[in-house]
Design a protein around this motif. Structure first.
Motif, PDB file in Angstrom:
ATOM      1  N   CYS A  79      56.181  61.258  25.073  1.00 36.00           N
ATOM      2  CA  CYS A  79      56.827  61.665  23.824  1.00 36.00           C
ATOM      3  C   CYS A  79      58.344  61.528  23.934  1.00 36.00           C
ATOM      4  O   CYS A  79      58.947  61.978  24.910  1.00 36.00           O
ATOM      5  N   ASN A  81      60.325  62.491  21.216  1.00 38.70           N
ATOM      6  CA  ASN A  81      60.899  63.417  20.250  1.00 38.70           C
ATOM      7  C   ASN A  81      61.543  62.676  19.072  1.00 38.70           C
ATOM      8  O   ASN A  81      62.607  63.063  18.602  1.00 38.70           O
ATOM      9  N   TYR A  96      58.367  70.882  17.191  1.00 40.42           N
ATOM     10  CA  TYR A  96      59.033  70.412  18.402  1.00 40.42           C
ATOM     11  C   TYR A  96      59.559  71.597  19.186  1.00 40.42           C
ATOM     12  O   TYR A  96      60.186  72.495  18.636  1.00 40.42           O
ATOM     13  N   SER A 109      56.831  66.956  21.033  1.00 40.53           N
ATOM     14  CA  SER A 109      55.975  67.219  19.888  1.00 40.53           C
ATOM     15  C   SER A 109      54.843  68.140  20.346  1.00 40.53           C
ATOM     16  O   SER A 109      54.157  67.844  21.317  1.00 40.53           O
TER      17      SER A 109
END
Length: 187
Positions: A79, A81, A96, A109
């Motif tokens: 991830c 973001n 988040y 996430s």
């Protein structure tokens, strides 16, 4: 809102409610309760769509579907973001935050994972277990739809077995009509 607390505790390092309050990073819930049209609580969580818009929108491919449980999950190492998944989610359930399973200091996430760890231990998701109102269930969608259809059908029945149904004003109107029908039938 006990579901939110149970969810956050389940996604903590300690798995204990009080201990989780002291953890860094502080655990975040994956279910979110909002106010409905009649100020009733509405628990909102990932529906694990198929196809999943968040998975299709995920640029680094961090969101994937677990083939065993059919649950949509996030690989925190991948991830970045970028928020593409959150923008694609039609239910607004992706948030988040830092997570103890993610690299330290990395905001990732986070979304409902159907308590996959609990499932592997033979348990149901924490939010479902703690829910006192029955608003959350963990069952096959077809079984849930059939059960709900049967409940609604029984609630609008005007026979002797008709019963009062709690809920929004629509059900209150139906209950009033049932009572009026009984009075007419008695006379």
């Amino acid at each position: 809102m006990q579901c939110m607390i149970a969810c956050a505790a389940t996604h903590s390092r300690s798995k204990k409610t009080l201990a989780a309050l002291m953890e860094i990073p502080r655990p975040s819930p994956r279910v979110h309760v909002g106010a409905g049209m009649y100020d009733e609580g509405f628990p909102n969580r990932c529906r694990h769509c198929d196809p999943a818009p968040c998975m299709l929108a995920c640029l680094p491919g961090a969101i994937y579907r677990d083939p065993e449980t059919d649950t949509v999950l996030v690989n925190y190492d991948r991830c970045i973001n970028c928020a593409s998944c959150a923008m694609a989610c039609p239910y607004g359930v992706i948030r988040y935050a830092e997570d103890y399973l993610a690299p330290p200091g990395k905001v990732v996430s986070i979304k409902c994972d159907n308590c996959i760890e609990r499932q592997h231990d033979g348990m149901i998701p924490a939010c479902v277990e703690i829910c006192k109102t029955g608003a959350l269930t963990f069952e096959d969608p077809a079984v849930a739809a059939k059960r709900k259809t049967d409940e609604v059908a029984r609630s609008v029945s005007v026979g002797e077995e008709a019963r009062e149904v709690p809920g929004p004003p629509t059900f209150s109107l139906l209950n009033a009509l049932k009572r009026a029908q009984k009075i007419v039938n008695i006379r």
